[in-house]
Design a protein around this motif. Structure first.
Motif, short mmCIF file in Angstrom:
data_model
loop_
_atom_site.label_atom_id
_atom_site.label_comp_id
_atom_site.label_asym_id
_atom_site.label_seq_id
_atom_site.Cartn_x
_atom_site.Cartn_y
_atom_site.Cartn_z
N VAL A 54 0.83 -1.20 0.00
CA VAL A 54 0.00 0.00 0.00
C VAL A 54 0.88 1.26 0.00
O VAL A 54 0.61 2.22 -0.73
N LEU A 55 1.92 1.24 0.82
CA LEU A 55 2.82 2.40 0.87
C LEU A 55 3.53 2.60 -0.47
O LEU A 55 3.72 3.72 -0.92
N ALA A 56 3.89 1.49 -1.11
CA ALA A 56 4.56 1.59 -2.40
C ALA A 56 3.67 2.28 -3.43
O ALA A 56 4.10 3.19 -4.15
N ARG A 57 2.40 1.88 -3.48
CA ARG A 57 1.48 2.50 -4.44
C ARG A 57 1.20 3.96 -4.08
O ARG A 57 1.08 4.81 -4.95
N ALA A 58 1.12 4.28 -2.79
CA ALA A 58 0.80 5.64 -2.36
C ALA A 58 1.96 6.61 -2.57
O ALA A 58 1.75 7.80 -2.83
N LEU A 94 11.59 0.36 -0.93
CA LEU A 94 11.24 0.56 0.48
C LEU A 94 12.04 -0.36 1.38
O LEU A 94 12.46 0.03 2.47
N ARG A 95 12.27 -1.60 0.94
CA ARG A 95 13.10 -2.52 1.72
C ARG A 95 14.53 -2.00 1.83
O ARG A 95 15.18 -2.09 2.87
N PHE A 96 15.03 -1.43 0.70
CA PHE A 96 16.38 -0.86 0.69
C PHE A 96 16.48 0.31 1.67
O PHE A 96 17.45 0.41 2.43
N TYR A 97 15.47 1.19 1.66
CA TYR A 97 15.50 2.34 2.56
C TYR A 97 15.36 1.92 4.02
O TYR A 97 15.83 2.61 4.92
N ASP A 98 14.74 0.78 4.25
CA ASP A 98 14.68 0.22 5.61
C ASP A 98 16.07 -0.25 6.01
O ASP A 98 16.57 0.07 7.10
N LEU A 103 14.08 4.87 6.01
CA LEU A 103 12.64 4.77 6.24
C LEU A 103 12.35 3.42 6.90
O LEU A 103 12.08 2.43 6.24
N VAL A 104 12.43 3.41 8.22
CA VAL A 104 12.29 2.17 9.00
C VAL A 104 10.81 1.91 9.26
O VAL A 104 10.08 2.83 9.69
N ARG A 158 6.83 11.02 4.14
CA ARG A 158 8.28 10.85 4.15
C ARG A 158 8.74 10.03 2.96
O ARG A 158 9.74 10.35 2.31
N ALA A 159 7.99 8.97 2.64
CA ALA A 159 8.33 8.13 1.50
C ALA A 159 8.24 8.91 0.19
O ALA A 159 9.11 8.79 -0.69
N ALA A 160 7.18 9.73 0.06
CA ALA A 160 7.02 10.52 -1.16
C ALA A 160 8.15 11.55 -1.30
O ALA A 160 8.65 11.80 -2.40
N LEU A 161 8.58 12.15 -0.19
CA LEU A 161 9.67 13.12 -0.22
C LEU A 161 10.98 12.44 -0.61
O LEU A 161 11.78 13.02 -1.38
N ILE A 162 11.21 11.24 -0.10
CA ILE A 162 12.41 10.49 -0.49
C ILE A 162 12.41 10.24 -1.99
O ILE A 162 13.43 10.38 -2.67
N ARG A 163 11.24 9.85 -2.53
CA ARG A 163 11.15 9.60 -3.98
C ARG A 163 11.50 10.86 -4.77
O ARG A 163 12.23 10.79 -5.77
N ARG A 164 11.00 12.00 -4.34
CA ARG A 164 11.26 13.24 -5.07
C ARG A 164 12.74 13.64 -4.99
O ARG A 164 13.33 14.12 -5.96
#
Length: 351
Positions: free
Chosen positions: A12-16, A24-28, A33-34, A54-60
């Motif tokens: 869900v987080l990946a799609r959002a 996301l696993r890599f950032y963990d 992004l834990v 936070r995830a969206a900001l990392i992507r940008r």
């Protein structure tokens, strides 16, 4: 269980956020992004709703190639540090883009393609002087962007530079040492010219070449790239050809006039007759010797319009061609006509 706890799955987080589950696993793993919780039996990762932003900001940030350690600092909450890191990163991207542009242009030149054959060789000091003189007539504001530029036109054996802010117009022609290719023109943005003018003064010869990215200047093994304004420049030749016949011509020493203008009030008044030129400003009247041809005339100027025109004029003597108190006057050197400047009066005689 996750839904009842208010948590969302990694999918869900990946799609959002627009990130992949693997990202996301890599950032963990790198601590960026834990997850809020990891199921000890299945290893499934669960995140809070708040982590979506936070995830969206990392992507940008990753989209503009921001390094992971810098992203970590940006997300730490120190806004001042975040701003500095972002500015430094963008500056580095711009430097790399310019470097790539120059390399690509050299490659195109070696392959005999592109526009590198359209080039003009000029005395660097003369080009610096011409930039300095003409840019005084360019607009300071960006209300009309094209008026903050200098038009460069390469034709025959010369390069002509022109600028106007609607109240002044300056144009100067510099004879080239060598020229190749076809005629070309572009408008250089004056906002970044100061360091380029200083650089030109250190060189003997400069090669000016139009590129897809703007104007490339090369000399003595170094290069500079001038940003351009991609808009139509005003038809200044129509302005020059439409000038009214000269009614009065004044030839006077440039330095005494410049001294008076530098200490004058916001508006300065000229009175011209057979005895010379009388300048009134700051409650003072000063008479300057001048050779006057034609009718007596009175007119006035905003000092911010007239002073730069006189300051950048060539030669010891200044020639003023006056048609009427409400029409542009033409300023030239009495001995060197390479630079021509128009200045608009602000006061009309009631005679």
């Amino acid at each position: 269980m996750a839904e009842s706890d208010g948590l969302i799955t990694i999918g869900v987080l990946a799609r959002a956020s627009g990130l992949t589950a693997s990202a996301l696993r890599f950032y963990d793993d790198c601590g960026l992004l834990v997850p809020a919780r990891v199921d000890p039996l299945t290893g499934y990762r669960y995140y809070t709703e708040a982590q979506r932003e936070r995830a969206a900001l990392i992507r940008r940030l990753r989209a503009i190639e921001m390094p992971l350690d810098s992203i970590s600092e940006i997300l730490s909450g120190d806004t001042g540090r975040a701003e500095r890191l972002l500015d430094e990163h963008v500056g580095e991207l711009q430097r790399r883009a310019l470097e790539a542009t120059l390399v690509a242009e050299r490659i195109k030149q070696s392959l005999g393609v592109g526009s590198m054959s359209d080039r003009v060789a000029l005395p660097a000091a003369l080009l610096a002087e011409a930039f300095e003189q003409v840019r005084a007539a360019a607009a300071d504001s960006r209300e009309i962007p094209i008026l903050a530029g200098i038009l460069l036109e390469a034709s025959a054996n010369s390069l002509t530079l022109t600028a106007t802010d609607r109240y002044r117009l300056s144009t100067r022609t510099v004879v080239s040492r060598d020229r190749q290719g076809s005629d070309w023109s572009l408008v250089v943005d004056t906002g970044e010219l100061a360091p380029i003018i200083a650089w030109l003064r250190q060189l003997d010869e400069i090669i000016a070449t139009p590129t897809d990215q703007g104007l490339l200047l090369a000399g003595d093994g170094t290069e500079r790239h001038c940003r351009v304004i991609d808009e139509p420049f005003p038809d200044y030749r129509a302005v020059l050809s439409a000038l009214a016949p000269v009614r009065t011509r004044v030839v006077t020493a440039r330095t005494p006039l410049l001294t008076l203008l530098e200490s004058s009030s916001p508006t300065v008044r000229f009175e011209v007759d057979h005895t010379g030129l009388t300048v009134t400003g700051s409650n003072q009247r000063n008479h300057l010797p001048a050779t006057v041809t034609g009718a007596d005339i009175e007119l006035a100027f905003n000092i911010t319009t007239l002073l730069p025109a006189v300051h950048t004029a060539l030669g010891p003597d200044l020639m003023l061609d006056i048609a009427a108190p409400d029409l542009p006057i033409v300023l030239r050197s009495a001995t060197d006509g390479d630079l021509t400047t128009l200045a608009m009066p602000t006061w009309q005689s009631t005679d």
